[in-house]
Scaffold this motif. Structure first.
Motif, mmCIF file in Angstrom:
data_model
loop_
_atom_site.group_PDB
_atom_site.id
_atom_site.type_symbol
_atom_site.label_atom_id
_atom_site.label_comp_id
_atom_site.label_asym_id
_atom_site.label_seq_id
_atom_site.Cartn_x
_atom_site.Cartn_y
_atom_site.Cartn_z
ATOM 1 N N THR A 127 0.820 -1.219 0.000
ATOM 2 C CA THR A 127 0.000 0.000 0.000
ATOM 3 C C THR A 127 0.847 1.258 0.000
ATOM 4 O O THR A 127 0.431 2.282 0.537
ATOM 5 N N PHE A 128 2.019 1.205 -0.618
ATOM 6 C CA PHE A 128 2.899 2.379 -0.635
ATOM 7 C C PHE A 128 2.275 3.546 -1.383
ATOM 8 O O PHE A 128 2.573 4.705 -1.110
ATOM 9 N N TRP A 129 1.393 3.270 -2.316
ATOM 10 C CA TRP A 129 0.818 4.312 -3.150
ATOM 11 C C TRP A 129 -0.258 5.121 -2.426
ATOM 12 O O TRP A 129 -0.612 6.210 -2.861
ATOM 13 N N VAL A 130 -0.777 4.601 -1.314
ATOM 14 C CA VAL A 130 -1.710 5.379 -0.499
ATOM 15 C C VAL A 130 -0.861 6.334 0.330
ATOM 16 O O VAL A 130 0.149 5.934 0.920
ATOM 17 N N VAL A 131 -1.243 7.592 0.392
ATOM 18 C CA VAL A 131 -0.372 8.664 0.864
ATOM 19 C C VAL A 131 0.336 8.340 2.174
ATOM 20 O O VAL A 131 1.542 8.317 2.245
ATOM 21 N N ALA A 132 -0.353 8.043 3.232
ATOM 22 C CA ALA A 132 0.322 7.832 4.514
ATOM 23 C C ALA A 132 0.186 6.400 5.035
ATOM 24 O O ALA A 132 0.846 6.034 5.989
ATOM 25 N N LEU A 133 -0.655 5.610 4.406
ATOM 26 C CA LEU A 133 -0.931 4.272 4.926
ATOM 27 C C LEU A 133 0.293 3.372 4.879
ATOM 28 O O LEU A 133 0.599 2.681 5.856
ATOM 29 N N GLY A 134 1.015 3.363 3.783
ATOM 30 C CA GLY A 134 2.203 2.531 3.674
ATOM 31 C C GLY A 134 3.267 2.926 4.683
ATOM 32 O O GLY A 134 3.930 2.077 5.270
ATOM 33 N N PHE A 135 3.413 4.219 4.916
ATOM 34 C CA PHE A 135 4.394 4.707 5.882
ATOM 35 C C PHE A 135 4.022 4.290 7.298
ATOM 36 O O PHE A 135 4.863 3.810 8.066
ATOM 37 N N ILE A 136 2.758 4.437 7.657
ATOM 38 C CA ILE A 136 2.301 4.082 9.008
ATOM 39 C C ILE A 136 2.397 2.577 9.235
ATOM 40 O O ILE A 136 2.840 2.127 10.306
ATOM 41 N N LEU A 137 1.985 1.781 8.254
ATOM 42 C CA LEU A 137 2.092 0.326 8.392
ATOM 43 C C LEU A 137 3.546 -0.125 8.487
ATOM 44 O O LEU A 137 3.880 -1.040 9.241
ATOM 45 N N GLY A 138 4.429 0.522 7.732
ATOM 46 C CA GLY A 138 5.850 0.207 7.808
ATOM 47 C C GLY A 138 6.426 0.543 9.172
ATOM 48 O O GLY A 138 7.219 -0.216 9.737
#
Length: 108
Positions: A46-57
């Motif tokens: 989900t890296f392409w979703v603005v903040a979701l990929g960052f938060i999950l990472g």
């Protein structure tokens, strides 16, 4: 024809307690390494979703770090490797999300 074997209740209790201990150990095994891997994989996906990929990472890195610091998980080499894999996957998700986020910030 069956042969009669003397039955010892003490031997039965010893056998039952060791089986119960093994079942509860496998049933309630370390879950944080698996959670870390799952969150890391989701962050990369989900890296392409603005903040979701960052938060999950970030959550994957935190879960993996906690899992590696636990003494019960540190003794289990497989769980430690899974936790490390979760940390690496989370870091990859953070990196890919940041790379995808920079061009969007340039447009603002």
């Amino acid at each position: 024809m069956t042969a009669a074997v003397p039955h010892s209740p003490r031997a039965d209790n010893c056998m039952r307690s060791s089986i119960d201990a093994n079942e509860t150990g496998n049933q309630h095994g370390p879950r944080l390494p698996a959670v870390s891997i799952a969150l890391g994989a989701l962050s990369v996906a989900t890296f392409w979703v603005v903040a979701l990929g960052f938060i999950l990472g970030l959550a994957a890195v935190v879960c993996g770090a906690i899992a590696t610091s636990r003494s019960a998980d540190a003794d289990d080499e497989a769980a430690s490797l899974r936790a490390l894999l979760g940390v690496v996957a989370g870091a990859a998700g953070i990196t890919v999300s940041a790379i995808a986020l920079f061009p969007m910030l340039a447009q603002l």
